[in-house]
Design a protein around this motif. Sequence first.
Motif, short mmCIF file in Angstrom:
data_model
loop_
_atom_site.label_atom_id
_atom_site.label_comp_id
_atom_site.label_asym_id
_atom_site.label_seq_id
_atom_site.Cartn_x
_atom_site.Cartn_y
_atom_site.Cartn_z
N ASN A 239 0.83 -1.21 0.00
CA ASN A 239 0.00 0.00 0.00
C ASN A 239 0.86 1.26 0.00
OD1 ASN A 239 -2.41 -1.43 0.00
ND2 ASN A 239 -2.55 -1.50 2.23
N ILE A 240 1.94 1.23 0.76
CA ILE A 240 2.85 2.38 0.77
C ILE A 240 3.46 2.58 -0.61
CG2 ILE A 240 5.02 3.26 1.70
CD1 ILE A 240 4.33 1.88 4.33
N GLY A 241 3.90 1.48 -1.23
CA GLY A 241 4.52 1.57 -2.55
C GLY A 241 3.56 2.13 -3.58
N LEU A 242 2.33 1.65 -3.59
CA LEU A 242 1.34 2.14 -4.56
C LEU A 242 1.01 3.61 -4.33
CD1 LEU A 242 -1.12 -0.90 -4.69
CD2 LEU A 242 0.56 -0.22 -6.42
N ARG A 243 1.15 4.05 -3.11
CA ARG A 243 0.78 5.43 -2.79
C ARG A 243 1.92 6.42 -3.05
NH1 ARG A 243 -0.31 4.55 1.99
NH2 ARG A 243 1.39 5.57 3.11
N VAL A 244 3.16 6.05 -2.73
CA VAL A 244 4.23 7.05 -2.74
C VAL A 244 5.37 6.76 -3.70
CG1 VAL A 244 3.71 7.56 -0.33
CG2 VAL A 244 5.58 5.99 -0.85
N HIS A 245 5.40 5.59 -4.32
CA HIS A 245 6.54 5.31 -5.20
C HIS A 245 6.56 6.30 -6.36
CE1 HIS A 245 9.41 3.22 -7.75
NE2 HIS A 245 9.74 2.50 -6.69
N PRO A 246 7.71 6.88 -6.67
CA PRO A 246 7.77 7.91 -7.72
C PRO A 246 7.31 7.42 -9.08
CG PRO A 246 9.99 7.23 -7.02
CD PRO A 246 9.03 6.69 -6.02
N SER A 247 7.53 6.15 -9.40
CA SER A 247 7.10 5.66 -10.71
C SER A 247 5.58 5.66 -10.82
CB SER A 247 7.63 4.24 -10.94
OG SER A 247 7.09 3.33 -10.01
N MET A 248 4.87 5.49 -9.70
CA MET A 248 3.42 5.56 -9.72
C MET A 248 2.96 6.99 -10.00
SD MET A 248 1.92 2.65 -9.35
CE MET A 248 0.28 3.27 -9.01
N ASP A 249 3.62 7.95 -9.38
CA ASP A 249 3.25 9.34 -9.61
C ASP A 249 3.55 9.75 -11.05
OD1 ASP A 249 2.24 11.78 -8.20
OD2 ASP A 249 4.11 12.60 -8.94
N VAL A 250 4.67 9.27 -11.58
CA VAL A 250 5.00 9.55 -12.98
C VAL A 250 3.93 9.01 -13.90
CG1 VAL A 250 6.61 8.97 -14.85
CG2 VAL A 250 7.49 9.71 -12.64
N ALA A 251 3.51 7.77 -13.66
CA ALA A 251 2.49 7.15 -14.52
C ALA A 251 1.16 7.90 -14.44
CB ALA A 251 2.30 5.68 -14.12
N ARG A 252 0.78 8.34 -13.23
CA ARG A 252 -0.47 9.09 -13.09
C ARG A 252 -0.40 10.41 -13.84
NH1 ARG A 252 0.43 7.80 -7.45
NH2 ARG A 252 -0.70 5.90 -6.86
N ARG A 253 0.72 11.09 -13.73
CA ARG A 253 0.84 12.39 -14.39
C ARG A 253 0.91 12.22 -15.91
NH1 ARG A 253 1.18 16.27 -10.76
NH2 ARG A 253 1.91 15.76 -8.66
N GLN A 254 1.45 11.11 -16.37
CA GLN A 254 1.43 10.87 -17.81
C GLN A 254 0.00 10.74 -18.33
OE1 GLN A 254 3.97 7.39 -17.90
NE2 GLN A 254 5.77 8.57 -18.52
N VAL A 255 -0.87 10.14 -17.54
CA VAL A 255 -2.28 10.06 -17.92
C VAL A 255 -2.90 11.46 -17.97
CG1 VAL A 255 -4.56 9.22 -17.24
CG2 VAL A 255 -2.57 7.73 -17.00
N THR A 256 -2.59 12.28 -16.97
CA THR A 256 -3.12 13.65 -16.92
C THR A 256 -2.64 14.45 -18.13
OG1 THR A 256 -3.15 13.58 -14.50
CG2 THR A 256 -3.23 15.75 -15.55
#
Length: 464
Positions: A239-256
């Motif tokens: 859960n921590i990894g899915l919430r704060v891992h930088p690669s997750m944030d990168v992927a979300r911002r790529q969608v945006t």
Amino acid sequence: MKALMTGSVAGLALMASPLVASAETLGEALADSYRNSGLLEQNRAVLKAADEDAAQAIASLRPVLSWSAGVNRSFSTTYASGVSVGTGETTGSAQLTASLLLFDFGASARAVDVAKETVLLTRQQLVSIEQQVLLRAVSAYMEVRRANENLALRQANVRLLSQELRAAQDRFDVGEVTRTDVSQAEAALAASRSGLTSAVGSLAQARLEYEAAVGHLPGNLAAPSRLGSVPGSQAEATNIGLRVHPSMDVARRQVTIADMQIDIAGAAYKPKLNATASYGLSTPFGQDVNTLGGSVGLNLSGPVYSGGAIASVERQALLNKEATLANLHVVSDTVKQNVGTAYSAVQVAQAATVSGREQVRAAEVAFDGVREEATLGSRTTLDVLTQEQTLLDARTDYLSAQVDEVLARYSLLSAMGQLTAQALNLNVEIYDPAAYYNMVKSAPARQSRQGRQLDSVLRRIGRE
């Protein structure tokens, strides 16, 4: 096992002699790697370049003022009654021109949003690089520790087998053992010396990797202590990894960003409204005439036919959105897998450490017993040599298990996205990714006070 997960790595001290006060700690090594990393410096510059993209996007919404000046020579020849008359005139001119985008259905404003989102995305990519740098430093630190301790074990083994060879030779001289026993001792010593040579080479390689990862050659390295807590369950770590891992944030911002690009592509069908103004001076040389004049106007323009290019761009934007959504799922699955693998590796390493400690204890007791029985004649030299090798293997395995546990713990922190200088509370000045953006976000002109400050910053960077 869960209790072990929440324990401190400090309790997992490697087999080593007492450390001197000046021993370098893992925290100090990590801090040095953070300060000295050329890879981090490279990607900080990449982030600053992305900041400038945002400044350029903002500037596109502002008036553009330009000047032009020139000299023009015109000439003509007139023929009349067989006579040619040539005339000419030289004119100088200077002009100021201003233009301003008034309305484009939000395309330029959306481009600003894309640039800002790209800045935030690039910051997270910098965090990913930071994790790579720090994990490499942890690995280099522990591999030097492993190589040093393995070398010490090999040296002790050579000394012990040298003693065994002398003892076998002495017993052979008085007829207690045969030449076979001496040869067995000689073979074991030769193999041990070969292992010692290999250990020396491994240490040299580990020191070079340490220098590359940390920025200087290693000295005396202290046993590591835990710099970050590890969750007590795999689910919590995931859960921590899915919430704060930088690669997750990168992927979300790529969608945006892909969403915004669709809006920009759709706006390309629509017209743009621009305001223009100009003012100039024209002076024919040699004449006492000066002409001042100017103009203002509105310019509305839009596409009629583009050969299908605009439609293709729009379809491409839609496909890119689909790709980024798929990538978000891929990254999410990868983070889950990496956290699960790392968490399992910690459990395996902890179990190996516990069993390795017991294996060393039992092997030491067995070796002492076999050697004592050999002095009484109930054991052969081969029995002693075999048990010595068993003890060496047990100590080596225990050493490796301790190193592997430390590496596994930090790998888990990296998989969760928490292997950063700030999360580890390293004694360094934490790089502020927003500092440069705050200087350029208003797109200051070079002639402005803030623009001159930026020039000073860049010159200072160039000298470093």
